[in-house]
Design a protein around this motif. Structure first.
Motif, PDB file in Angstrom:
ATOM      1  N   LYS A  36      63.255  37.937   5.180  1.00 33.01           N
ATOM      2  CA  LYS A  36      62.006  37.626   5.267  1.00 33.01           C
ATOM      3  C   LYS A  36      61.023  38.635   4.605  1.00 33.01           C
ATOM      4  O   LYS A  36      60.181  38.325   3.730  1.00 33.01           O
ATOM      5  N   ILE A  37      61.373  39.840   5.068  1.00 35.11           N
ATOM      6  CA  ILE A  37      60.364  41.047   4.376  1.00 35.11           C
ATOM      7  C   ILE A  37      60.646  40.962   2.869  1.00 35.11           C
ATOM      8  O   ILE A  37      59.739  41.174   2.108  1.00 35.11           O
ATOM      9  N   ALA A  38      61.879  40.941   2.397  1.00 36.45           N
ATOM     10  CA  ALA A  38      62.250  40.893   1.092  1.00 36.45           C
ATOM     11  C   ALA A  38      61.323  39.816   0.504  1.00 36.45           C
ATOM     12  O   ALA A  38      60.854  40.119  -0.811  1.00 36.45           O
ATOM     13  N   MET A  39      61.388  38.567   0.854  1.00 34.08           N
ATOM     14  CA  MET A  39      60.891  37.705   0.013  1.00 34.08           C
ATOM     15  C   MET A  39      59.248  37.795   0.123  1.00 34.08           C
ATOM     16  O   MET A  39      58.493  37.301  -0.845  1.00 34.08           O
ATOM     17  N   GLN A  40      58.727  38.473   1.197  1.00 31.38           N
ATOM     18  CA  GLN A  40      57.284  38.335   1.167  1.00 31.38           C
ATOM     19  C   GLN A  40      56.930  39.651   0.160  1.00 31.38           C
ATOM     20  O   GLN A  40      55.946  39.509  -0.534  1.00 31.38           O
ATOM     21  N   THR A  41      57.920  40.411  -0.032  1.00 27.75           N
ATOM     22  CA  THR A  41      57.440  41.618  -1.104  1.00 27.75           C
ATOM     23  C   THR A  41      57.478  41.140  -2.260  1.00 27.75           C
ATOM     24  O   THR A  41      56.518  41.159  -3.053  1.00 27.75           O
ATOM     25  N   ALA A  42      58.535  40.073  -2.639  1.00 27.13           N
ATOM     26  CA  ALA A  42      58.610  39.733  -3.913  1.00 27.13           C
ATOM     27  C   ALA A  42      57.308  38.757  -4.171  1.00 27.13           C
ATOM     28  O   ALA A  42      56.754  38.586  -5.317  1.00 27.13           O
ATOM     29  N   ARG A  43      56.935  37.787  -3.098  1.00 31.74           N
ATOM     30  CA  ARG A  43      55.711  37.033  -3.536  1.00 31.74           C
ATOM     31  C   ARG A  43      54.492  37.747  -3.371  1.00 31.74           C
ATOM     32  O   ARG A  43      53.536  37.333  -4.273  1.00 31.74           O
ATOM     33  N   ALA A  44      54.368  39.131  -2.915  1.00 30.93           N
ATOM     34  CA  ALA A  44      53.136  39.758  -3.033  1.00 30.93           C
ATOM     35  C   ALA A  44      52.947  40.495  -4.306  1.00 30.93           C
ATOM     36  O   ALA A  44      52.073  40.644  -4.837  1.00 30.93           O
ATOM     37  N   ILE A  45      54.326  40.584  -4.969  1.00 26.41           N
ATOM     38  CA  ILE A  45      54.180  41.389  -6.324  1.00 26.41           C
ATOM     39  C   ILE A  45      54.367  40.627  -7.420  1.00 26.41           C
ATOM     40  O   ILE A  45      53.824  40.860  -8.454  1.00 26.41           O
ATOM     41  N   GLN A  82      51.059  48.105   3.731  1.00 25.69           N
ATOM     42  CA  GLN A  82      51.816  46.913   4.140  1.00 25.69           C
ATOM     43  C   GLN A  82      51.776  45.763   3.299  1.00 25.69           C
ATOM     44  O   GLN A  82      50.439  45.381   3.073  1.00 25.69           O
ATOM     45  N   ILE A  83      52.677  45.303   3.228  1.00 25.57           N
ATOM     46  CA  ILE A  83      52.784  43.889   2.385  1.00 25.57           C
ATOM     47  C   ILE A  83      51.517  42.945   2.890  1.00 25.57           C
ATOM     48  O   ILE A  83      51.032  42.410   2.357  1.00 25.57           O
ATOM     49  N   ASP A  84      51.675  42.774   4.355  1.00 23.06           N
ATOM     50  CA  ASP A  84      50.641  42.016   4.866  1.00 23.06           C
ATOM     51  C   ASP A  84      49.234  42.534   5.042  1.00 23.06           C
ATOM     52  O   ASP A  84      48.339  41.781   5.316  1.00 23.06           O
ATOM     53  N   GLY A  85      49.193  43.778   4.616  1.00 19.84           N
ATOM     54  CA  GLY A  85      48.076  44.607   4.726  1.00 19.84           C
ATOM     55  C   GLY A  85      47.172  44.917   3.456  1.00 19.84           C
ATOM     56  O   GLY A  85      46.557  43.787   2.926  1.00 19.84           O
ATOM     57  N   ASP A  86      47.282  45.784   2.785  1.00 21.17           N
ATOM     58  CA  ASP A  86      46.785  46.247   1.727  1.00 21.17           C
ATOM     59  C   ASP A  86      46.843  45.356   0.668  1.00 21.17           C
ATOM     60  O   ASP A  86      45.848  45.099  -0.393  1.00 21.17           O
ATOM     61  N   TYR A  87      47.978  44.584   0.282  1.00 22.76           N
ATOM     62  CA  TYR A  87      47.943  43.645  -0.843  1.00 22.76           C
ATOM     63  C   TYR A  87      47.309  42.390  -0.329  1.00 22.76           C
ATOM     64  O   TYR A  87      47.548  41.624  -1.330  1.00 22.76           O
ATOM     65  N   GLY A  88      47.258  42.195   0.805  1.00 26.07           N
ATOM     66  CA  GLY A  88      46.384  41.020   1.004  1.00 26.07           C
ATOM     67  C   GLY A  88      47.308  39.704   0.973  1.00 26.07           C
ATOM     68  O   GLY A  88      46.775  38.676   1.158  1.00 26.07           O
TER      69      GLY A  88
END
Length: 135
Positions: A36-45, A82-88
């Protein structure tokens, strides 16, 4: 053409299963959380176009790529981000999930495509999760 397409879809489904087994072996009980963390990172970037490409080719399930996105999230957090933080990024919106779902539903013969069928099931679960949280 259809026979070749079915061969490709069968191969993608086999690769998906192999990658999932490899990731589960690598992470054990942490499989779901780290994925889940990996997917969130990919979606954020990544751009939506790149995410669509990774989904369509099956590369989005590549164990090495999933691991790399997880490691990237740790590095970003090490930088105080944090992916959920600074990257919005707070996860997909209900609208984006529905848009992608409708895109799949408009694809001819999507029910016979294991990758699209699996993605549609994922989207349905994510939509349900969002709606459940809103209650």
């Amino acid at each position: 053409y259809n026979a070749n397409n079915k061969e490709v879809q069968t191969r993608l489904a086999e690769l998906h299963d192999t990658n999932v087994r490899e990731i589960k072996q690598m992470w054990g009980g942490d499989y779901q959380a780290k994925t889940k963390i990996a997917m969130q990172t990919a979606r954020a970037i990544l751009s939506q176009e790149t995410l669509d490409y990774l989904d369509a080719t099956g590369l989005g399930n590549n164990a090495k790529l999933v691991r790399d996105f997880y490691e990237l999230s740790k590095r970003l957090q090490g930088d105080g981000r944090q992916i959920d933080g600074d990257y919005g990024y707070e996860g997909p919106t209900l609208e984006s999930l529905e848009s992608e779902s409708f895109k799949i539903l408009r694809t001819p013969d999507w029910q016979n495509d294991p990758a699209l069928k699996r993605r549609y099931e994922q989207l349905t679960q994510q939509r349900a999760d969002i709606l459940y949280k809103q209650q």
